[in-house]
Design an enzyme around this catalytic site. Sequence first.
Site, PDB file in Angstrom:
ATOM      1  N   HIS A  52       1.122  -1.209  -0.063  1.00 18.31           N
ATOM      2  CA  HIS A  52       0.110   0.090   0.043  1.00 18.31           C
ATOM      3  C   HIS A  52       0.990   1.197  -0.019  1.00 18.31           C
ATOM      4  CE1 HIS A  52      -3.822  -1.969   1.500  1.00 18.31           C
ATOM      5  NE2 HIS A  52      -3.746  -2.128   0.397  1.00 18.31           N
ATOM      6  N   GLU A 137      -5.916  -7.244   3.753  1.00 16.27           N
ATOM      7  CA  GLU A 137      -5.639  -8.365   4.447  1.00 16.27           C
ATOM      8  C   GLU A 137      -6.439  -8.955   5.109  1.00 16.27           C
ATOM      9  OE1 GLU A 137      -2.364  -7.265   7.209  1.00 16.27           O
ATOM     10  OE2 GLU A 137      -2.848  -8.922   8.460  1.00 16.27           O
ATOM     11  N   CYS A 205       3.074  -7.972  13.738  1.00 19.48           N
ATOM     12  CA  CYS A 205       4.257  -8.037  13.278  1.00 19.48           C
ATOM     13  C   CYS A 205       5.410  -7.537  13.876  1.00 19.48           C
ATOM     14  CB  CYS A 205       4.558  -8.139  11.683  1.00 19.48           C
ATOM     15  SG  CYS A 205       4.730  -6.525  11.198  1.00 19.48           S
ATOM     16  N   ASN A 236      -0.273   0.324   8.471  1.00 19.29           N
ATOM     17  CA  ASN A 236       0.896   0.213   9.589  1.00 19.29           C
ATOM     18  C   ASN A 236       1.313   1.855   9.523  1.00 19.29           C
ATOM     19  OD1 ASN A 236       3.781   0.835   8.157  1.00 19.29           O
ATOM     20  ND2 ASN A 236       2.762  -0.628   6.965  1.00 19.29           N
TER      21      ASN A 236
HETATM   22  S1  SF4 Z   1       4.467  -4.901   8.041  1.00 15.67           S
HETATM   23 FE1  SF4 Z   1       4.815  -6.782   8.853  1.00 15.67          FE
HETATM   24  S2  SF4 Z   1       2.830  -8.076   8.022  1.00 15.67           S
HETATM   25 FE2  SF4 Z   1       3.197  -6.152   6.832  1.00 15.67          FE
HETATM   26  S3  SF4 Z   1       4.590  -6.949   5.142  1.00 15.67           S
HETATM   27 FE3  SF4 Z   1       5.905  -5.894   6.849  1.00 15.67          FE
HETATM   28  S4  SF4 Z   1       6.644  -7.562   7.939  1.00 15.67           S
HETATM   29 FE4  SF4 Z   1       4.891  -8.397   6.768  1.00 15.67          FE
END
Ligand code: SF4
Length: 315
Positions: A52, A137, A205, A236
């Site tokens: 994203h 997701e 994560c 994130n």
């Molecule tokens: S933020 Fe975490 S879950 Fe998302 S792609 Fe990166 S390591 Fe993978």
Amino acid sequence: MQKKIKSRFPKKLLLANPRGFCAGVKRAIDTLDDLVKKYPNQTIYCYHQIVHNKTVVNDFQKKGVVFVENLDEVPESSILVFSSHGVSPAIRLKAKDRQLKAVDATCPFVLKTHMEVKQYAANNYKIIYIGQTNHDETIGTTGEAPNQTYTITKQEDIDLLNFPKDSDIALVTQTTLSFDETESLVKSIEKKFPKIIKPKLSDICSATQSRQNGVKEIVKKGAQVVIVMGSKNSSNSNKLKTVAEKMGAKAYLVDDISEINLANLENINYVGLTAGASLPEYKVTEAIEWFKKQGTQDIEEITGDQERLITFQPQ
Ligand code: SF4
């Protein structure tokens, strides 16, 4: 072209570390990049944005990659990449039916949550999934057991859950949530369903957690404003903004430093800068150069918790 600020500009720039690309994003980008190089005369299709981030997607579009939201848009027998956010079994099946050559760039941390949902569903558990409704997701992971998963995003959703207290229930979460917010939701769920099975390790994560801790560190060091570089649809990145705001700073999410409203930086002494897990570092470098041109000379990198060193090989 932005004008140089005439009034007082931040004296110091605090750079969060870690920031930017995580192992899962790097793996997904490398997977797609390798295919573009290997098949220069074929169109490579990608189901959903590979990660994203607007810059990354634009860069791939310039190389001829076509991003689709519907598999019907992909000609039969084409090469199709599943993005880092993962897909449901229904999408995998549809790709197979259309004889697409599917390449999976799903982050292994996301795949772990798919496995959890599958296993709990096979044992007849109800699954409470903490995640953003309509996020790629969430759709992919809950699609492993659509009739047994209940997606919640906030306290009110928990109030609406009306299973008997002693039901077999398990908890799974999206990988890129705010650690603190999720913890409080988990506590409420546990209070309501004391027998619930929680993930052995947090599903959030380590890359997400370490970047959130990095934001906390720069605010503790005095950042009054935090600029989070990342796209609006990046989970994130949004959570980094939330973490900064919860710590008492003002925070702004931008794809590019040119999007900064200069008025938001006037009369600020310390400004913080971080980047979501899908933002290329060259965008951060551009931002640092911009700050220098504006007159910010004192630049300090604040190194917080480092994530576990993980390297995922491309597919
Ligand atoms: S933020 Fe975490 S879950 Fe998302 S792609 Fe990166 S390591 Fe993978």
